[in-house]
Design a protein around this motif. Structure first.
Motif, PDB file in Angstrom:
ATOM      1  N   ARG A   1     101.494 -11.243  12.525  1.00  0.00           N
ATOM      2  CA  ARG A   1     101.660 -11.489  13.958  1.00  0.00           C
ATOM      3  C   ARG A   1     100.386 -11.141  14.726  1.00  0.00           C
ATOM      4  N   GLY A   2      99.785 -10.004  14.354  1.00  0.00           N
ATOM      5  CA  GLY A   2      98.547  -9.608  15.030  1.00  0.00           C
ATOM      6  C   GLY A   2      97.424 -10.613  14.834  1.00  0.00           C
ATOM      7  N   ALA A   3      97.307 -11.137  13.596  1.00  0.00           N
ATOM      8  CA  ALA A   3      96.270 -12.137  13.326  1.00  0.00           C
ATOM      9  C   ALA A   3      96.526 -13.415  14.126  1.00  0.00           C
TER      10      ALA A   3
ATOM     11  N   ALA B   1     106.292 -16.489  16.848  1.00  0.00           N
ATOM     12  CA  ALA B   1     107.743 -16.558  17.033  1.00  0.00           C
ATOM     13  C   ALA B   1     108.480 -16.352  15.715  1.00  0.00           C
ATOM     14  N   GLU B   2     107.969 -16.947  14.640  1.00  0.00           N
ATOM     15  CA  GLU B   2     108.619 -16.792  13.340  1.00  0.00           C
ATOM     16  C   GLU B   2     108.471 -15.372  12.810  1.00  0.00           C
ATOM     17  N   ALA B   3     107.299 -14.753  13.036  1.00  0.00           N
ATOM     18  CA  ALA B   3     107.121 -13.361  12.619  1.00  0.00           C
ATOM     19  C   ALA B   3     108.093 -12.456  13.362  1.00  0.00           C
ATOM     20  N   ASP B   4     108.303 -12.718  14.656  1.00  0.00           N
ATOM     21  CA  ASP B   4     109.255 -11.929  15.442  1.00  0.00           C
ATOM     22  C   ASP B   4     110.676 -12.116  14.927  1.00  0.00           C
ATOM     23  N   ARG B   5     111.023 -13.364  14.583  1.00  0.00           N
ATOM     24  CA  ARG B   5     112.374 -13.636  14.095  1.00  0.00           C
ATOM     25  C   ARG B   5     112.616 -12.916  12.769  1.00  0.00           C
TER      26      ARG B   5
END
Length: 335
Positions: free
Chosen positions: A136-138, A160-164
């Motif tokens: 997510r950071g990258a 968004a996918e990393a958050d999900r």
């Protein structure tokens, strides 16, 4: 210590963090702790810490840390949520910038009746959270640095996918099996899936066959997204080049010992080689996969989520045509 310098990365941490001012009112809280407390990060800001934590008996220790300007470590204290749940937690209280920084490590108890799938996935969830934070950071850095709007949109999709996935990992780690139900437009979920698949380097051909008259279904939108994504990924990884997304109403459907008078049916059909005969009786079992590099978790998790919603996941398969059907109740079930 400059709080502005660490808030960015602290937002992505799985450890619960909150900053309170000298009056013990919340100045900032990260998503991990907000989720544990069943609140939103924005709605928590400005609340008295005692109200947010429902007057814990250890609240006086925060005042002590502030008054004495020294760190206080608490072990096995009670963390109470807005929904009345209570979890044991280790809490560190650190004076900072005229306030107190709370670092909360929730000690989730072992679920007495956890399914084998949930137990397996909890171990996986521990391992996946740190790589997700890095991913997510990258993606955030990429989104800020590129000028092309299409690339920015793709980076946003990664975020968004990393958050999900982080949210899914949190739920598994927290042993919170209850879905968060609300009205869900299944066609919006399928369009989300379409956008996601079309961003693939080699996207499959997608066909849509919707019944536009379908009402909203009562469900957990994120978990239903997980089912749809798992079914689509499974088909693509099995060699399918064309996916058909279909919605229909079913009448008089029996699910176990219950009868659904009306149900929503979502089909994910593909033109792949079909389910191998050796796997047909165990396809939904955890750690069963037809691929050497497969985890065997996708379909097992999808069925577990379907059953959480009072529905079911079934399939029919032959070479060149495999259909996975998700059934969700459109009204109360009848015994």
């Amino acid at each position: 210590m400059n709080t502005a310098s660490w808030r960015g990365w602290a937002e992505q941490m799985s450890t619960g963090l909150a900053l309170v001012d000298a009056g013990l009112r919340v100045v900032w809280i990260n998503p991990a702790l907000a989720e544990w407390l069943d609140t939103g990060p924005r709605s928590a800001v400005g609340q008295p810490l005692g109200l947010l934590l429902h007057e814990p008996d250890w609240l006086g220790q925060a005042e002590r840390a502030l008054a004495e300007q020294r760190a206080v470590q608490l072990r096995g204290v009670a963390l109470r949520t807005a929904r009345g749940r209570e979890w044991p937690a280790d809490v560190a209280l650190q004076p900072v910038d005229g306030g107190v920084l709370l670092e909360v490590h929730v000690l989730a108890p072992a679920a007495p009746a956890a399914s084998p799938l949930s137990a397996t996935l909890r171990g996986f969830a521990h391992e996946v959270k740190n790589p997700l934070a890095g991913l997510r950071g990258a993606a955030q850095l990429l989104q800020r640095r590129v000028a092309d709007e299409d690339l920015k949109a793709l980076a946003g999709l990664v975020i968004a996918e990393a958050d999900r996935l982080a949210s899914l990992a949190n739920r598994l780690l927290h042993h919170d099996g209850a879905p968060r139900l609300g009205p869900v437009n299944i066609h919006e979920q399928l369009e989300w899936l379409t956008d996601l698949l079309q961003a693939e380097p080699e996207p499959p051909q997608l066909r849509h066959d919707y019944d536009p008259s379908l009402p909203d279904v009562k469900g957990d939108a994120e978990r239903l997204q997980q089912i749809l994504l798992n079914l689509a990924r499974n088909a693509i990884e099995a060699g399918a080049r064309t996916l058909t997304l279909r919605t229909r109403v079913e009448h008089g459907l029996r699910v176990g010992e219950r009868m659904l008078r009306t149900a929503l049916r979502v089909d994910v059909a593909d033109d792949g080689p079909g389910v191998p005969a050796a796997l047909r009786d165990t396809l939904f079992e955890p750690l069963v996969s037809g691929r050497a590099d497969g985890s065997g978790l996708g379909l097992a998790l999808a069925r577990e989520i379907a059953r959480e919603h009072g529905g079911e996941l079934r399939y029919a398969s032959r070479p060149g045509e495999t259909v996975f059907s998700l059934y969700l109740p459109l009204e109360r079930t009848h015994e």
